[in-house]
Design a protein around this motif. Sequence first.
Motif, mmCIF file in Angstrom:
data_model
loop_
_atom_site.group_PDB
_atom_site.id
_atom_site.type_symbol
_atom_site.label_atom_id
_atom_site.label_comp_id
_atom_site.label_asym_id
_atom_site.label_seq_id
_atom_site.Cartn_x
_atom_site.Cartn_y
_atom_site.Cartn_z
ATOM 1 N N LEU A 41 -7.228 6.343 -2.091
ATOM 2 C CA LEU A 41 -6.223 5.980 -1.089
ATOM 3 C C LEU A 41 -6.361 4.538 -0.632
ATOM 4 O O LEU A 41 -5.360 3.837 -0.445
ATOM 5 N N VAL A 42 -7.587 4.079 -0.451
ATOM 6 C CA VAL A 42 -7.802 2.698 -0.017
ATOM 7 C C VAL A 42 -7.304 1.726 -1.081
ATOM 8 O O VAL A 42 -6.633 0.733 -0.778
ATOM 9 N N GLY A 43 -7.601 2.039 -2.350
ATOM 10 C CA GLY A 43 -7.125 1.168 -3.434
ATOM 11 C C GLY A 43 -5.611 1.117 -3.496
ATOM 12 O O GLY A 43 -5.019 0.054 -3.635
ATOM 13 N N GLU A 44 -4.978 2.278 -3.337
ATOM 14 C CA GLU A 44 -3.507 2.337 -3.363
ATOM 15 C C GLU A 44 -2.906 1.581 -2.182
ATOM 16 O O GLU A 44 -1.906 0.885 -2.318
ATOM 17 N N HIS A 45 -3.531 1.715 -1.026
ATOM 18 C CA HIS A 45 -3.015 1.086 0.180
ATOM 19 C C HIS A 45 -3.018 -0.432 0.050
ATOM 20 O O HIS A 45 -2.056 -1.101 0.401
ATOM 21 N N PHE A 46 -4.088 -0.990 -0.485
ATOM 22 C CA PHE A 46 -4.155 -2.435 -0.609
ATOM 23 C C PHE A 46 -3.296 -2.953 -1.751
ATOM 24 O O PHE A 46 -2.811 -4.092 -1.704
ATOM 25 N N ASN A 47 -3.091 -2.145 -2.759
ATOM 26 C CA ASN A 47 -2.160 -2.565 -3.814
ATOM 27 C C ASN A 47 -0.751 -2.681 -3.270
ATOM 28 O O ASN A 47 0.068 -3.443 -3.808
ATOM 29 N N GLY A 48 -0.458 -1.973 -2.165
ATOM 30 C CA GLY A 48 0.841 -2.076 -1.524
ATOM 31 C C GLY A 48 0.940 -3.282 -0.612
ATOM 32 O O GLY A 48 1.993 -3.533 -0.020
ATOM 33 N N ALA A 49 -0.167 -4.044 -0.477
ATOM 34 C CA ALA A 49 -0.177 -5.294 0.301
ATOM 35 C C ALA A 49 0.104 -5.090 1.770
ATOM 36 O O ALA A 49 0.602 -5.966 2.445
ATOM 37 N N LEU A 81 8.187 1.705 4.876
ATOM 38 C CA LEU A 81 7.249 1.623 5.995
ATOM 39 C C LEU A 81 6.660 2.989 6.322
ATOM 40 O O LEU A 81 5.455 3.115 6.578
ATOM 41 N N VAL A 82 7.504 4.016 6.319
ATOM 42 C CA VAL A 82 7.027 5.367 6.622
ATOM 43 C C VAL A 82 6.021 5.828 5.567
ATOM 44 O O VAL A 82 4.984 6.427 5.893
ATOM 45 N N ALA A 83 6.314 5.559 4.290
ATOM 46 C CA ALA A 83 5.387 5.938 3.224
ATOM 47 C C ALA A 83 4.048 5.246 3.400
ATOM 48 O O ALA A 83 2.977 5.851 3.238
ATOM 49 N N ASP A 84 4.083 3.956 3.753
ATOM 50 C CA ASP A 84 2.843 3.211 3.970
ATOM 51 C C ASP A 84 2.076 3.783 5.162
ATOM 52 O O ASP A 84 0.859 3.935 5.122
ATOM 53 N N ALA A 85 2.798 4.129 6.230
ATOM 54 C CA ALA A 85 2.154 4.666 7.427
ATOM 55 C C ALA A 85 1.473 5.999 7.143
ATOM 56 O O ALA A 85 0.377 6.271 7.651
ATOM 57 N N HIS A 86 2.097 6.827 6.317
ATOM 58 C CA HIS A 86 1.504 8.132 6.006
ATOM 59 C C HIS A 86 0.212 7.981 5.195
ATOM 60 O O HIS A 86 -0.619 8.895 5.192
ATOM 61 N N GLU A 87 0.042 6.841 4.545
ATOM 62 C CA GLU A 87 -1.233 6.589 3.868
ATOM 63 C C GLU A 87 -2.367 6.497 4.887
ATOM 64 O O GLU A 87 -3.510 6.845 4.591
ATOM 65 N N HIS A 88 -2.065 6.026 6.103
ATOM 66 C CA HIS A 88 -3.086 5.963 7.152
ATOM 67 C C HIS A 88 -3.560 7.358 7.531
ATOM 68 O O HIS A 88 -4.769 7.603 7.655
ATOM 69 N N THR A 89 -2.605 8.269 7.746
ATOM 70 C CA THR A 89 -2.994 9.619 8.151
ATOM 71 C C THR A 89 -3.709 10.347 7.013
ATOM 72 O O THR A 89 -4.657 11.098 7.258
ATOM 73 N N ALA A 90 -3.261 10.130 5.775
ATOM 74 C CA ALA A 90 -3.932 10.756 4.635
ATOM 75 C C ALA A 90 -5.354 10.229 4.498
ATOM 76 O O ALA A 90 -6.302 10.980 4.218
#
Length: 281
Positions: free
Chosen positions: A272-280, A247-256
């Motif tokens: 980053l957007v592509g990586e974020h959505f691949n994480g569902a 969860l923390v790793a996913d959240a840090h994608e928001h700040t990045a």
Amino acid sequence: MKQGTQGSAGTTTGEAAAAAEAAARTAGSRYRVPAQPAAGEADRRRDAGGAGEGSARGEHTHGEPVLPRPRPAVQRPSVRGQVLAALRTALVTGDLRPGEVHSAPVLAERFGVSATPVREAMQQLAQEGAVEVVPNRGFRVVERSARELAELAEVRALIEVPVMLRLARTVPPERWAGLRPLAEATVRAASSGCRATYAEADRAFHSAVLALAGNQQLVGVAEELHRRAQWPLVGGGAPGGGTRAELVADAHEHTALLDALVAGDLDVVRALVGEHFNGAE
């Protein structure tokens, strides 16, 4: 940090962040609804499935899974809304497990309310695809597969990615900076380790980003898809993981992502957007 920056609906990001924090705290209380004033005896008999409405609907209460009894909690007049929020939290945390059948009278007893707001909330969840009506029994939590989750992630990406890239080209840096409190709220929520708390903060951030497009229909559709992507899989597995570290790793994608948007770095935004959505998420 610009507390006065406004989205399309006229709400300041400071107010949105405060609302996200409040929603996260509510979600963090998990499966809990405040205690209600004692119902009349006639309502009690009706909602418990006696000679009244519960019996007429044929909602049997025997053999249901035992759920945690909620602590005292829901204040009128928004009982239905608070019951709905509590049920959504229970779906995200897995307290309502895929395949289980629950009747409105039993859930109402545990919430300390009448069966009517519970039944109304479950009907709303049925419209959203979270549960399905089981004649003469109540509502079954829908069993979802990893394939369905992947399909939801694909649809979300098809809708949100082009919008985010367009916004990256047109929204000035100071407006992106105004979303910083919401991005930071997702990190704090993830650090709590509570998936329901993070789910609320995560949706608040994504909704605030999409709201910059000025299309409320887009925001509504994206929120519904996002919510469905957060329900547990068959067997209780959490979509996209669910440990504190994940969860923390996913959240840090928001700040990045926000850093890249402020800097106007479209290549980093796209990656980053592509990586974020691949994480569902």
